[in-house]
Motif scaffolding. Sequence first.
Motif, mmCIF file in Angstrom:
data_model
loop_
_atom_site.group_PDB
_atom_site.id
_atom_site.type_symbol
_atom_site.label_atom_id
_atom_site.label_comp_id
_atom_site.label_asym_id
_atom_site.label_seq_id
_atom_site.Cartn_x
_atom_site.Cartn_y
_atom_site.Cartn_z
ATOM 1 N N ILE A 11 0.873 -1.182 0.000
ATOM 2 C CA ILE A 11 0.000 0.000 0.000
ATOM 3 C C ILE A 11 0.907 1.228 0.000
ATOM 4 N N ALA A 12 0.673 2.105 -0.977
ATOM 5 C CA ALA A 12 1.491 3.319 -1.045
ATOM 6 C C ALA A 12 0.921 4.365 -0.099
ATOM 7 N N PHE A 13 1.775 4.911 0.750
ATOM 8 C CA PHE A 13 1.378 6.022 1.624
ATOM 9 C C PHE A 13 1.577 7.335 0.873
ATOM 10 N N ILE A 14 2.707 7.425 0.160
ATOM 11 C CA ILE A 14 2.911 8.515 -0.810
ATOM 12 C C ILE A 14 2.744 7.843 -2.167
ATOM 13 N N LYS A 15 1.789 8.316 -2.949
ATOM 14 C CA LYS A 15 1.354 7.609 -4.149
ATOM 15 C C LYS A 15 2.220 7.878 -5.374
ATOM 16 N N TYR A 16 2.318 6.854 -6.195
ATOM 17 C CA TYR A 16 2.898 6.955 -7.537
ATOM 18 C C TYR A 16 1.717 7.158 -8.478
ATOM 19 N N TRP A 17 1.617 8.334 -9.052
ATOM 20 C CA TRP A 17 0.510 8.581 -9.990
ATOM 21 C C TRP A 17 0.999 9.501 -11.102
ATOM 22 N N GLY A 18 1.279 8.953 -12.259
ATOM 23 C CA GLY A 18 1.795 9.720 -13.391
ATOM 24 C C GLY A 18 3.243 9.343 -13.681
ATOM 25 N N LEU A 101 -6.540 -3.718 -5.423
ATOM 26 C CA LEU A 101 -5.712 -4.180 -4.299
ATOM 27 C C LEU A 101 -4.269 -4.462 -4.741
ATOM 28 N N SER A 102 -3.911 -3.969 -5.900
ATOM 29 C CA SER A 102 -2.523 -3.989 -6.390
ATOM 30 C C SER A 102 -1.955 -5.385 -6.621
ATOM 31 N N SER A 103 -2.711 -6.219 -7.353
ATOM 32 C CA SER A 103 -2.175 -7.546 -7.682
ATOM 33 C C SER A 103 -1.044 -7.443 -8.701
ATOM 34 N N SER A 104 -0.968 -6.331 -9.425
ATOM 35 C CA SER A 104 0.151 -6.223 -10.377
ATOM 36 C C SER A 104 1.464 -5.986 -9.619
ATOM 37 N N ALA A 105 1.395 -5.369 -8.435
ATOM 38 C CA ALA A 105 2.628 -5.165 -7.648
ATOM 39 C C ALA A 105 3.174 -6.509 -7.176
ATOM 40 N N ALA A 135 8.021 -3.636 -15.506
ATOM 41 C CA ALA A 135 6.794 -4.405 -15.763
ATOM 42 C C ALA A 135 5.580 -3.729 -15.135
ATOM 43 N N SER A 136 5.752 -3.258 -13.893
ATOM 44 C CA SER A 136 4.697 -2.534 -13.185
ATOM 45 C C SER A 136 5.399 -1.663 -12.150
ATOM 46 N N GLY A 137 5.157 -0.366 -12.224
ATOM 47 C CA GLY A 137 5.899 0.546 -11.347
ATOM 48 C C GLY A 137 5.864 0.124 -9.886
ATOM 49 N N SER A 138 4.644 -0.079 -9.363
ATOM 50 C CA SER A 138 4.513 -0.374 -7.934
ATOM 51 C C SER A 138 5.147 -1.718 -7.556
ATOM 52 N N ILE A 277 -6.447 4.570 -0.153
ATOM 53 C CA ILE A 277 -7.183 3.863 -1.210
ATOM 54 C C ILE A 277 -6.365 3.941 -2.486
ATOM 55 N N ASN A 278 -6.414 2.887 -3.290
ATOM 56 C CA ASN A 278 -5.748 2.924 -4.597
ATOM 57 C C ASN A 278 -6.775 3.084 -5.699
ATOM 58 N N THR A 279 -6.512 2.542 -6.868
ATOM 59 C CA THR A 279 -7.457 2.730 -7.968
ATOM 60 C C THR A 279 -8.538 1.660 -7.901
ATOM 61 N N GLY A 280 -9.421 1.813 -6.948
ATOM 62 C CA GLY A 280 -10.515 0.863 -6.790
ATOM 63 C C GLY A 280 -11.492 1.437 -5.794
HETATM 64 O O1 PMV Z 1 2.156 0.128 -10.657
HETATM 65 P P1 PMV Z 1 0.829 0.490 -11.167
HETATM 66 O O2 PMV Z 1 0.863 0.910 -12.585
HETATM 67 O O3 PMV Z 1 -0.201 -0.584 -10.914
HETATM 68 O O4 PMV Z 1 0.314 1.816 -10.361
HETATM 69 C C1 PMV Z 1 0.033 1.831 -8.998
HETATM 70 C C2 PMV Z 1 -0.747 3.048 -8.677
HETATM 71 C C3 PMV Z 1 -1.358 3.112 -7.300
HETATM 72 O O5 PMV Z 1 -1.559 1.835 -6.745
HETATM 73 C C4 PMV Z 1 -2.719 3.786 -7.425
HETATM 74 C C5 PMV Z 1 -0.511 3.975 -6.366
HETATM 75 C C6 PMV Z 1 0.749 3.333 -5.874
HETATM 76 O O6 PMV Z 1 1.725 4.060 -5.665
HETATM 77 O O7 PMV Z 1 0.748 2.107 -5.621
#
Ligand code: PMV
Length: 325
Positions: A11-18, A101-105, A135-138, A277-280
Motif C-alpha cells: 500500500i502506497a502512503f505517498i502515491k505513484y501517480w503519473g 488491491l494492487s495484484s500487479s505489484a 513491468a509494473s511501477g509499484s 485507497i488505490n485505484t478501486g
Molecule cells: O504500478 P501500477 O501501474 O499498478 O500503479 C500503482 C498506482 C497506485 O496503486 C494507485 C498507487 C501506488 O503508488 O501504488
Amino acid sequence: MKATVIAPSNIAFIKYWGKRDEKLRLPANGSISMNLSNLTTITTVEFNSKLHQDDIIVDGLKEVKQVERIIEHLNRVRKLAKTKVYAKVFSENNFPQSTGLSSSASGFAALTLAAVSALGLKLSEKELTILSRQASGSACRSIPDGFVEWLAGTDNSDSYAHSLYPPEFWDIVDIVAIVGNVKKTVATTQGQKYALTSPFFETRLKNLPERISEFKKFLKEKNFSKFGGIIEREALEMHAIILTSVPPVLYWLPETVLLMLQVRKWRNQGLEVYFSINTGHDLHLLCQEKHKDTLFKLIKKLDIVQNVIINKPAIGARLTNQHLF
Ligand code: PMV
C-alpha cells in the motif's frame, strides 16, 4: 531450472501517480509504501527448451488479461540471460485481481524474482527493483522488505526501490475493507496516462518533495497521528487528480464514501484510524496494533463491508520450495 517466489502486495502512503517515461515506467515522483502480509502472489517459473511458446496460467486460467505484459517481461529477463527458451508460468493470488488491491505489484515482483532465479541470474536487490519496475511501477516496491521508498531517479539506472525500515520497525496494521466486487473499468496503466492532463498535476508535483520529507520524519518518529494525516490527504489528492483528468475517472462506489465518513466519525470519537485507497473502491484502514481488535469488531458490524483482510508490515519477495507444479 524451476523457481518459486512469494511476493506481497503493497500500500502506497505517498502515491505513484503519473509517469515521466511510459516505456521505462519512470515515475513523475518518488513514492513510499508498506508491504502487506496477507495480500500475496505465489509464482512458479520454469524455462524448458521443449516448449514452443510461453505457457501462462494465472489463478487457474489460461485466458489471462495480463498475458502480453507477462510475456514482455519474460522477454526482458531472457534478454538479460541471453536465452530464447520459453517458460511455463503458474501464478496464484490470494486476493481478487482488478479491484484496486494492487495484484500487479505482487504479481510482477514475484514473476521478476522467479524468472531471474529460474535462469540462474545473479542480480542485486537494486537491480531486481529496476527490472520489476519496468513491468509494473509499484512492483518495484514489493521486492525490498517492510517500509519501502521508490526513488523517482532520472533514468533507468537510478529509479529504484530500497527498504527504509524492516517490517518489525513499527507494528501498525492495515485492515483492507472490501465493499464491492465489481472490477474496475479503467485499468491503472490507462489512468496513469491521463494523470498529466489534470490541471492540478503540476501543483501536486511541486508540493511533493516537502510532503515526502515530512512523511519520512513522521515515519522515523513513529508519529501515528501525523503519519495518518498525510496518508489520508495523499489518497484523496491522488483521487482529486484522477477525478480531474481528461477523461475524468471515478473509481469509488457509494459504499467507499460511506466508509470514509465512518472513519472520520470513529476518529472524532477517539479511535485513531486513517484510510488510504488505490485505484478501486476498497479501503485500507490503518491503525496501531493496540486498536486492531476494536476496529476489526466495528468494521465487521457494518453492512457495507463484505470482507476484511488484516495485514501487518511484511518482508518483500522471497524464494520458496513450495512449487506450484
Ligand atoms: O504500478 P501500477 O501501474 O499498478 O500503479 C500503482 C498506482 C497506485 O496503486 C494507485 C498507487 C501506488 O503508488 O501504488
